[in-house]
Design an enzyme around this catalytic site. Structure first.
Site: not given
Ligand code: ADP
Ligand code: NA
Length: 330
Positions: A114, A197, A200
């Site tokens: 990060k 994956k 956002k």
């Molecule tokens: P992002 O990856 O969009 O920034 P976050 O890191 O805030 O999302 O993730 C919030 C929750 O959603 C976490 O528990 C994370 O493991 C889950 N998560 C995020 N992206 C995915 C994905 N593509 N598939 C499955 N779970 C996900």
């Molecule tokens: Na993330």
């Protein structure tokens, strides 16, 4: 309650949750309400580890809570609250900061990733100690299990280490938690680039399903998902990542197993799968969107749910903190 306790949090992100957040995390939280004593929070303290506009932070926190309720979290079955409403998180985090070695914190790979993105000089000390706040989040509730993705495993290890260190130095105080690693099939990939994956920050606009987007444009994204040049509908994440991703989404949203979907779509071609899946996704997002909007249109109800949640959470958190304070000599 004699049910094992779980604790999990989600960031108040701008705009809506995406399909990956829902299928990978929130959906499991909804299921865990039935089998566990579940504590779920919107982690606004974590959010300010990177700069936030105050008005947007307030709005995004409400939006996250509204979506969690719309997804099926039930304030009578779980404890749903906002992290900053429970001051004990920051208080216990300070003690945990003082128990953590600088080198130990420096080994957290998520900070490296990060901070590299932001430029190391611009990263805040808060971002550096983010995993230690997470430790406090978990230990305050004496959680037995912590539902996390594989990428969070290191933070659960740190939590266990610090809990054991505290208990060893000051006397038995904290439950040693275990990770509850979420199912790999619940991992959702970008619809345009299934090698990354859905996320956002990293997804392509057409590869990201935001849950609050207009259902028509969402259906279009599903119908134009990237697949291979073959025609066989088979779950094979290595050879057929695009089709496997679509089958995974279909299976999880409908509760139909993948083998049955393979049989249903045998000989029908990718077009048929995508058209059907677009309907499945629309059938999910349409009521989800309506329910979210109902909570947003009624801020008094939403705030009162969150106030009650904070009260329930605080009853547990304050007891743990009082014990920890006493042990430390405060
Ligand atoms: P992002 O990856 O969009 O920034 P976050 O890191 O805030 O999302 O993730 C919030 C929750 O959603 C976490 O528990 C994370 O493991 C889950 N998560 C995020 N992206 C995915 C994905 N593509 N598939 C499955 N779970 C996900
Ligand atoms: Na993330």
């Amino acid at each position: 309650s004699d049910r094992p306790r779980v604790l999990s949090g989600i960031q108040p992100t701008a705009g809506s949750f995406h399909l990956g957040n829902y299928l990978g995390a929130v959906r499991q939280w909804v299921a865990l309400q039935e089998s566990h004593d579940a504590f779920y929070m919107v982690v606004d303290l974590h959010a300010i580890t990177v700069p936030q506009d105050p008005k947007e932070l307030t709005a995004n926190t409400r939006l996250a809570a509204a979506q969690l309720l719309a997804a099926g979290l039930d304030p009578d079955r779980c404890t749903l609250f906002v992290q900053s409403h429970v001051p004990e998180h920051a208080q216990l985090a300070w003690i945990m900061n003082c128990l953590t070695g600088f080198g130990e914190a420096s080994r957290m790979t998520q900070f490296k990733d990060k901070s590299a993105k932001q430029g190391a000089d611009r990263a805040s000390v808060g971002l550096f100690t983010y995993p230690i706040l997470q430790v406090a989040d978990i230990l305050l509730y004496q959680a037995n299990e912590v539902p996390v993705g594989e990428d969070q495993r290191q933070h659960i290890e740190l939590t266990r280490d610090l809990a054991e260190r505290f208990n060893g130095r000051f006397g038995e105080t904290f439950t040693i938690p275990k990770p509850y690693i979420l199912k790999e099939t619940a991992k959702i990939y970008d619809l345009q680039d299934p090698s990354i994956k859905m996320s956002k920050s990293a997804s392509t606009p057409k590869g990201l399903i935001n849950l609050l987007d207009d259902p028509k444009s969402t259906a279009k994204k599903v119908r134009s998902a990237v697949t291979d040049t073959d025609t066989v509908i088979r779950f094979d994440p290595q050879e057929k990542p695009g089709i496997s991703n679509l089958l995974g989404i279909y299976s999880t949203l409908t509760g139909t197993d993948v083998a049955e979907l393979e049989r249903t779509f045998e000989g029908k071609g990718y077009g048929a799968l995508k058209v059907d899946l677009a309907d499945v996704v629309v059938d999910f997002v349409t009521p989800f969107r309506e329910r979210t909007q109902q909570y947003l249109d009624d801020p008094e109800t939403l705030d009162s749910i969150l106030a009650k949640g904070a009260e329930k959470a605080r009853a547990v958190a304050a007891e743990t903190l009082a014990q920890a304070y006493g042990r430390v000599g405060f």
